[in-house]
Design a protein around this motif. Structure first.
Motif, PDB file in Angstrom:
ATOM      1  N   PHE A  83     -16.163   4.597   4.340  1.00 14.13           N
ATOM      2  CA  PHE A  83     -15.529   3.620   3.602  1.00 14.13           C
ATOM      3  C   PHE A  83     -14.497   4.380   2.626  1.00 14.13           C
ATOM      4  O   PHE A  83     -14.746   5.365   2.129  1.00 14.13           O
ATOM      5  N   GLY A  84     -13.183   3.625   2.486  1.00 16.04           N
ATOM      6  CA  GLY A  84     -12.231   4.432   1.766  1.00 16.04           C
ATOM      7  C   GLY A  84     -12.736   4.992   0.431  1.00 16.04           C
ATOM      8  O   GLY A  84     -13.169   4.229  -0.435  1.00 16.04           O
ATOM      9  N   PHE A  85     -12.095   6.245   0.331  1.00 14.60           N
ATOM     10  CA  PHE A  85     -12.570   6.811  -1.232  1.00 14.60           C
ATOM     11  C   PHE A  85     -11.694   5.980  -2.006  1.00 14.60           C
ATOM     12  O   PHE A  85     -12.214   5.922  -3.189  1.00 14.60           O
ATOM     13  N   ASP A 140     -14.087   8.021   2.904  1.00 17.37           N
ATOM     14  CA  ASP A 140     -12.988   7.843   4.170  1.00 17.37           C
ATOM     15  C   ASP A 140     -11.505   7.760   3.642  1.00 17.37           C
ATOM     16  O   ASP A 140     -11.009   7.413   2.381  1.00 17.37           O
ATOM     17  N   THR A 141     -10.567   7.680   4.550  1.00 20.55           N
ATOM     18  CA  THR A 141      -9.099   7.492   4.395  1.00 20.55           C
ATOM     19  C   THR A 141      -9.179   5.865   4.236  1.00 20.55           C
ATOM     20  O   THR A 141     -10.171   5.077   4.500  1.00 20.55           O
ATOM     21  N   PRO A 142      -8.069   5.176   3.675  1.00 14.75           N
ATOM     22  CA  PRO A 142      -7.909   3.936   3.181  1.00 14.75           C
ATOM     23  C   PRO A 142      -8.016   2.837   4.383  1.00 14.75           C
ATOM     24  O   PRO A 142      -7.317   3.285   5.321  1.00 14.75           O
ATOM     25  N   GLU A 153      -0.863   3.560  -4.378  1.00 21.75           N
ATOM     26  CA  GLU A 153      -0.619   2.693  -5.665  1.00 21.75           C
ATOM     27  C   GLU A 153      -1.492   3.492  -7.229  1.00 21.75           C
ATOM     28  O   GLU A 153      -0.746   3.458  -8.047  1.00 21.75           O
ATOM     29  N   PRO A 154      -2.718   3.863  -6.909  1.00 20.57           N
ATOM     30  CA  PRO A 154      -3.428   4.600  -8.030  1.00 20.57           C
ATOM     31  C   PRO A 154      -2.732   5.885  -8.229  1.00 20.57           C
ATOM     32  O   PRO A 154      -2.497   6.455  -9.375  1.00 20.57           O
ATOM     33  N   LEU A 155      -2.111   6.539  -7.239  1.00 19.04           N
ATOM     34  CA  LEU A 155      -1.320   7.693  -7.361  1.00 19.04           C
ATOM     35  C   LEU A 155      -0.002   7.340  -8.315  1.00 19.04           C
ATOM     36  O   LEU A 155       0.230   8.234  -9.155  1.00 19.04           O
ATOM     37  N   ALA A 156       0.755   6.369  -7.766  1.00 17.62           N
ATOM     38  CA  ALA A 156       1.774   5.982  -8.685  1.00 17.62           C
ATOM     39  C   ALA A 156       1.727   5.908 -10.014  1.00 17.62           C
ATOM     40  O   ALA A 156       2.312   6.035 -11.132  1.00 17.62           O
ATOM     41  N   HIS A 236      -6.571  10.860  -4.045  1.00 20.47           N
ATOM     42  CA  HIS A 236      -5.939   9.679  -3.467  1.00 20.47           C
ATOM     43  C   HIS A 236      -4.571  10.185  -2.534  1.00 20.47           C
ATOM     44  O   HIS A 236      -4.530   9.536  -1.471  1.00 20.47           O
ATOM     45  N   LEU A 237      -4.114  11.131  -3.054  1.00 20.23           N
ATOM     46  CA  LEU A 237      -2.818  11.991  -2.479  1.00 20.23           C
ATOM     47  C   LEU A 237      -3.303  12.487  -1.286  1.00 20.23           C
ATOM     48  O   LEU A 237      -2.593  12.247  -0.066  1.00 20.23           O
ATOM     49  N   GLU A 238      -4.398  13.382  -0.937  1.00 17.60           N
ATOM     50  CA  GLU A 238      -4.963  13.915   0.068  1.00 17.60           C
ATOM     51  C   GLU A 238      -5.353  12.730   0.957  1.00 17.60           C
ATOM     52  O   GLU A 238      -5.255  12.973   2.442  1.00 17.60           O
ATOM     53  N   ALA A 239      -5.797  11.714   0.674  1.00 14.88           N
ATOM     54  CA  ALA A 239      -6.265  10.583   1.603  1.00 14.88           C
ATOM     55  C   ALA A 239      -4.965  10.002   2.235  1.00 14.88           C
ATOM     56  O   ALA A 239      -5.061   9.814   3.203  1.00 14.88           O
ATOM     57  N   ALA A 240      -3.805   9.895   1.425  1.00 20.78           N
ATOM     58  CA  ALA A 240      -2.703   9.394   2.308  1.00 20.78           C
ATOM     59  C   ALA A 240      -2.106  10.216   3.221  1.00 20.78           C
ATOM     60  O   ALA A 240      -1.830   9.784   4.513  1.00 20.78           O
ATOM     61  N   LEU A 241      -2.279  11.542   2.878  1.00 25.20           N
ATOM     62  CA  LEU A 241      -1.700  12.497   3.780  1.00 25.20           C
ATOM     63  C   LEU A 241      -2.517  12.570   5.034  1.00 25.20           C
ATOM     64  O   LEU A 241      -2.049  12.786   6.314  1.00 25.20           O
TER      65      LEU A 241
END
Length: 429
Positions: A83-85, A140-142, A153-156, A236-241
Motif C-alpha cells: 500500500f502506498g507509503f 509501496d509507490t502511490p 503534495e507533501p513534498l511540496a 516521498h520524493l523517492e516514491a515519485a521517482l
C-alpha cells in the motif's frame, strides 16, 4: 513426468507430518488452532503474509486471523501493507479511531492487495477493542503506481518550508503527472505512453533534479526543519521517482519487450520502505508485512525461464536473514480470481474467475491434496522441508516455478476461493 511422479509419495508423507488443520476463516474465532504458527515465526522481526492472488476473500480472512494471532500472542505491533507509503499515514490515523466512516472516503490508496473495506473496518474495530492494537504503514509507490500527487503534495509542503525556490519543480512534475493519473499503473502507464517524449523526459528530469539537490542539501534542510521531517520528505520524493520509472517499465512489459528484471525497481523501493520503518521503530518492534506471494518470496521470480524480478522478499532476506520469515497462501480450488488489463475500466483491469488445471506433481497444491488435506484449511511449515522435488506454487491463474522451501517458510492452503471486486476503500462492504 515419471520422475516427477516418483517424488510425490515422499512429498505427501512429509506434508502429512508437517501440516496442521485450521478450523475456519471466522476472524473473531478462538486462535488456538494457529499455535503452529508460533514455531514458524520464531523470533523474527518481520513476518510476511502473502496471497497467491489478489481479490480472494479467503486470503483476506486468513490474513486477518493470522494478524490477530501475531498481535495478541506474539507481540507484533505494526502491520505493513503493499500500500502506498505516502497514503498510509492518513489511513493509520483513521484506523486509530479518528473520524467516522465518511472520512474514509477521503483516504487515498489502493485495494488491489487486500486493503479493502472489510479489512480496514475490521482493523479499526480491532484497534478499538483489543489490548494489542496495530499501527498501519505502507511500503509501496502511490496508488499502486498510478499517481504521483500523494507523494508530491507533501513534498511540496516540506519544500515550502526549507527551499521554496524549487517548489516550481514539483509543480512542473504535477502538471505533467496529472494528465495521465489513474487508480493503478495499469491505467497510468498507457496514458503516460501517449505523452510527447519531451514531456516524459521533463517529468523525469524534474524529479531527478529534486532528488540530487535534496540529498546534497540535507544538512541545510535539516537545520531548517528536523531529521524526521527530512527523512519522510525524501521517501516521498523517492516514491515519485520510482513510480515514474515504472511507467516505462510497465509500458515495455505490456508491449512484450520489457527489460530483464525491470520490475525489481518497485520491489526494491518496497524493501527499502520496510527498512525505513524498521530503522525508525522502537527497539523490539515486530512487523507483519502483507503483500502478494510474488513480492514476499525470498527467491527471484522467473516466468517462462526469464527473470521477471528480484522481489521485495529477496532483498529483505539479504538484509535480515533469519529475522525475515515468509508465509505464502495458496489454494486447491478449481478456479481463482485473475486480473486482465483493460483500458476501458476505471482500475485498468477486469477481475474474472479463471478455471485451473489439476495441480501437477511437485507443486505445493498437489502435495497438500496427496497428503489428504486438499479439502481442508491447512498450515504447513516448510522449514527443513526436502530441498528437492517441491518446485512450484500457484500464482494468480498460473503456476510459478521456484524452489518453494527456499522461497517460503510456510504455506497456508485454502480449499476454496471466493472472488470480490472491491475497487476502493469506501465501496459498500
Amino acid at each position: 513426468m515419471t520422475d516427477r511422479m516418483s517424488r510425490s509419495a515422499p512429498l505427501s508423507d512429509w506434508f502429512c507430518e508437517h501440516t496442521s488443520t485450521l478450523r475456519g476463516f471466522d476472524v473473531d474465532a478462538p486462535l488456538d488452532d494457529l499455535e503452529p504458527l508460533r514455531d514458524i515465526v520464531g523470533d523474527a522481526r518481520v513476518v510476511a503474509l502473502g496471497e497467491g492472488a489478489h481479490f480472494v476473500r479467503e486470503f483476506t480472512h486468513a490474513r486477518q486471523r493470522m494478524l490477530r494471532f501475531l498481535a495478541e500472542r506474539c507481540g507484533f505491533t505494526v502491520v505493513a501493507f503493499e500500500f502506498g507509503f505516502s497514503e498510509a499515514a492518513a489511513l493509520d490515523h483513521w484506523l486509530r479511531g479518528h473520524g467516522d466512516d465518511a472520512d474514509l472516503a477521503t483516504v487515498g490508496g489502493t485495494t488491489n492487495a487486500g486493503v479493502n473495506p472489510e479489512l480496514v473496518h475490521w482493523l479499526r474495530r480491532h484497534n478499538r477493542t483489543s489490548a494489542h492494537p496495530l499501527r498501519f504503514v505502507g511500503v509501496d509507490t502511490p496508488t499502486a503506481g498510478g499517481q504521483l500527487r500523494p507523494a508530491l503534495e507533501p513534498l511540496a509542503d516540506y519544500l515550502r518550508e526549507v527551499d521554496p525556490e524549487v517548489v516550481i519543480l514539483v509543480e512542473r512534475a504535477l502538471a505533467i503527472a496529472d494528465r495521465f493519473t489513474g487508480t493503478s499503473v495499469a491505467v497510468a502507464a498507457p496514458k503516460w505512453a501517449q505523452l510527447d517524449n519531451a514531456e516524459q523526459d521533463a517529468l523525469t528530469a524534474s524529479l531527478t533534479r529534486l532528488l540530487l539537490r535534496f540529498r546534497s542539501l540535507e544538512p541545510l534542510y535539516v537545520s531548517r526543519s528536523d531529521q524526521a521531517g527530512y527523512d519522510r520528505a525524501l521517501r516521498h520524493l523517492e516514491a515519485a521517482l520510482h513510480a515514474d520509472y515504472m511507467f516505462t517499465a510497465m509500458r515495455e512489459l505490456f508491449a512484450g519487450r520489457g527489460l530483464e528484471g525491470d520490475t525489481s525497481v518497485r520491489d526494491h523501493y518496497m524493501a527499502e520502505s520496510l527498512r525505513w520503518h524498521l530503522d525508525r521503530a522502537e527497539s523490539g518492534t515486530r512487523i507483519v508485512l502483507a503483500a502478494h506471494n510474488n513480492h514476499i518470496q525470498k527467491t527471484p521470480v522467473y516466468f517462462d525461464g526469464e527473470l521477471a524480478a528480484l522481489p521485495m522478499g529477496y532483498y529483505l532476506h539479504l538484509l535480515l536473514g533469519d529475522d525475515y520469515r515468509a508465509l505464502a497462501q495458496t489454494h486447491t480450488a478449481e478456479h481463482v480470481a485473475e486480473m486482465h488489463p483493460s483500458e476501458d475500466t476505471e482500475t485498468g483491469f477486469t477481475v474474472t474467475e479463471e478455471r485451473l488445471d489439476t495441480p501437477e506433481p511437485g507443486s505445493v497444491e498437489a502435495a497438500v491434496i496427496d497428503a489428504g488435506h486438499g479439502a481442508e484449511i491447512s498450515l504447513t511449515s516448510l522449514r527443513n522441508a526436502p530441498s528437492e522435488g517441491l518446485d512450484s506454487i500457484r500464482t494468480q491463474s498460473s503456476s510459478l516455478s521456484t524452489p518453494v522451501p527456499r522461497a517460503f517458510d510456510a504455506v497456508l492452503t485454502s480449499p476454496t476461493t471466493t472472488t470480490y471486486h472491491t475497487a476502493s476503500l469506501h465501496d459498500e462492504r
